[in-house]
Design an enzyme around this catalytic site. Sequence first.
Site, mmCIF file in Angstrom:
data_model
loop_
_atom_site.group_PDB
_atom_site.id
_atom_site.type_symbol
_atom_site.label_atom_id
_atom_site.label_comp_id
_atom_site.label_asym_id
_atom_site.label_seq_id
_atom_site.Cartn_x
_atom_site.Cartn_y
_atom_site.Cartn_z
ATOM 1 N N ARG A 88 2.815 9.245 6.932
ATOM 2 C CA ARG A 88 1.648 9.963 7.460
ATOM 3 C C ARG A 88 2.062 10.751 8.689
ATOM 4 N NH1 ARG A 88 -0.693 4.658 8.430
ATOM 5 N NH2 ARG A 88 -2.704 5.255 7.599
ATOM 6 N N THR A 89 1.218 11.685 9.066
ATOM 7 C CA THR A 89 1.381 12.362 10.351
ATOM 8 C C THR A 89 0.532 11.606 11.367
ATOM 9 O OG1 THR A 89 1.813 14.526 9.372
ATOM 10 C CG2 THR A 89 0.966 14.518 11.613
ATOM 11 N N GLU A 189 0.389 -0.850 24.090
ATOM 12 C CA GLU A 189 -0.599 -1.125 25.130
ATOM 13 C C GLU A 189 0.013 -1.946 26.268
ATOM 14 O OE1 GLU A 189 -1.025 -1.830 21.825
ATOM 15 O OE2 GLU A 189 -1.979 0.129 21.631
ATOM 16 N N SER A 208 -3.057 4.740 14.229
ATOM 17 C CA SER A 208 -3.379 5.570 13.060
ATOM 18 C C SER A 208 -4.753 5.179 12.499
ATOM 19 C CB SER A 208 -2.309 5.383 11.972
ATOM 20 O OG SER A 208 -2.367 4.081 11.440
ATOM 21 N N ASN A 231 3.284 -7.580 14.709
ATOM 22 C CA ASN A 231 3.605 -8.165 16.025
ATOM 23 C C ASN A 231 2.320 -8.637 16.689
ATOM 24 O OD1 ASN A 231 3.468 -4.957 16.281
ATOM 25 N ND2 ASN A 231 2.706 -5.819 18.190
#
Length: 268
Positions: A88-89, A189, A208, A231
């Site tokens: 994907r972009t 984050e 995304s 994760n």
Amino acid sequence: MTDVRTSADALAQEAADRLRALTGVDHHDVALVLGSGWLPAVDALGEATAEIATTDLPGFSAAAVAGHSGKIRSVRAGDRNLLVFLSRTHYYEGRGVAAVVHPVRTAAKAGCSTIVLTNGCGGLRETWTPGTPVLISDHINLTGCSPIEGAHFVDLTDLYSSRLRAMCREMDPSLDEGVYVQFPGPHYETPAEIGMVRAIGGHLVGMSTTLEAIAAREAGMEVLGISLVTNLAAGISGEPLDHEEVLEAGRAAASRMGDLLGKIVPGI
Ligand code: 8IG
């Protein structure tokens, strides 16, 4: 304003026309976008009848991230044609929101009435060990933007189809659900931001999916979202986050994700 939407629509129509010509498939039924960690699951979907480079279609840009291959496959599964985006972009690539959702709009123009959006993400629950798939029940879009251009007020109630989620849980009762929070990225984050996510009701964090889901709903598609927790979110384990580790968790979970998609997609 209608002009802007029309030009995004027109580009998607051109891409869908080229897709038809290159794949020889007139009508695709279900689109899938494979995120980090999902690529190895692609072979479980069925036999590829065509594979093209995203750059063969108008409006697509080259894949920019390790672990993301810029390919699109047409897969025959039972009596249906799947349109599988192997990459994907991302919003953080800076190519603009229209580029991020162009594949979704192309899939709609190619005939797809359902889209399965997958991603790799961080999880806030310690019971979600790396490699755990989680159904997206809803989202919080922290990118500060929308893929919709013009005054088009799109309803996002039940954006992540409760019908499809119920079907998934019937097929795999061990599946949990969670609220996915999209940050702009590409940095992960801070622990304080993960504290904020918890406070606002988020369970999964990534870069995304939410913009694509909104564009899919605007285009009238039914949306299924599945995250692969690769994760624990920042500050939960005390360990730093590492993109290579994320890819490794994906590879390790490949057969489970393949089984899951192979079971779910025929039921859509
Ligand atoms: I894979 O922990 C993956 N993508 N924002 N945070 C954000 N994106 C991610 C994470 C994460 N893991």
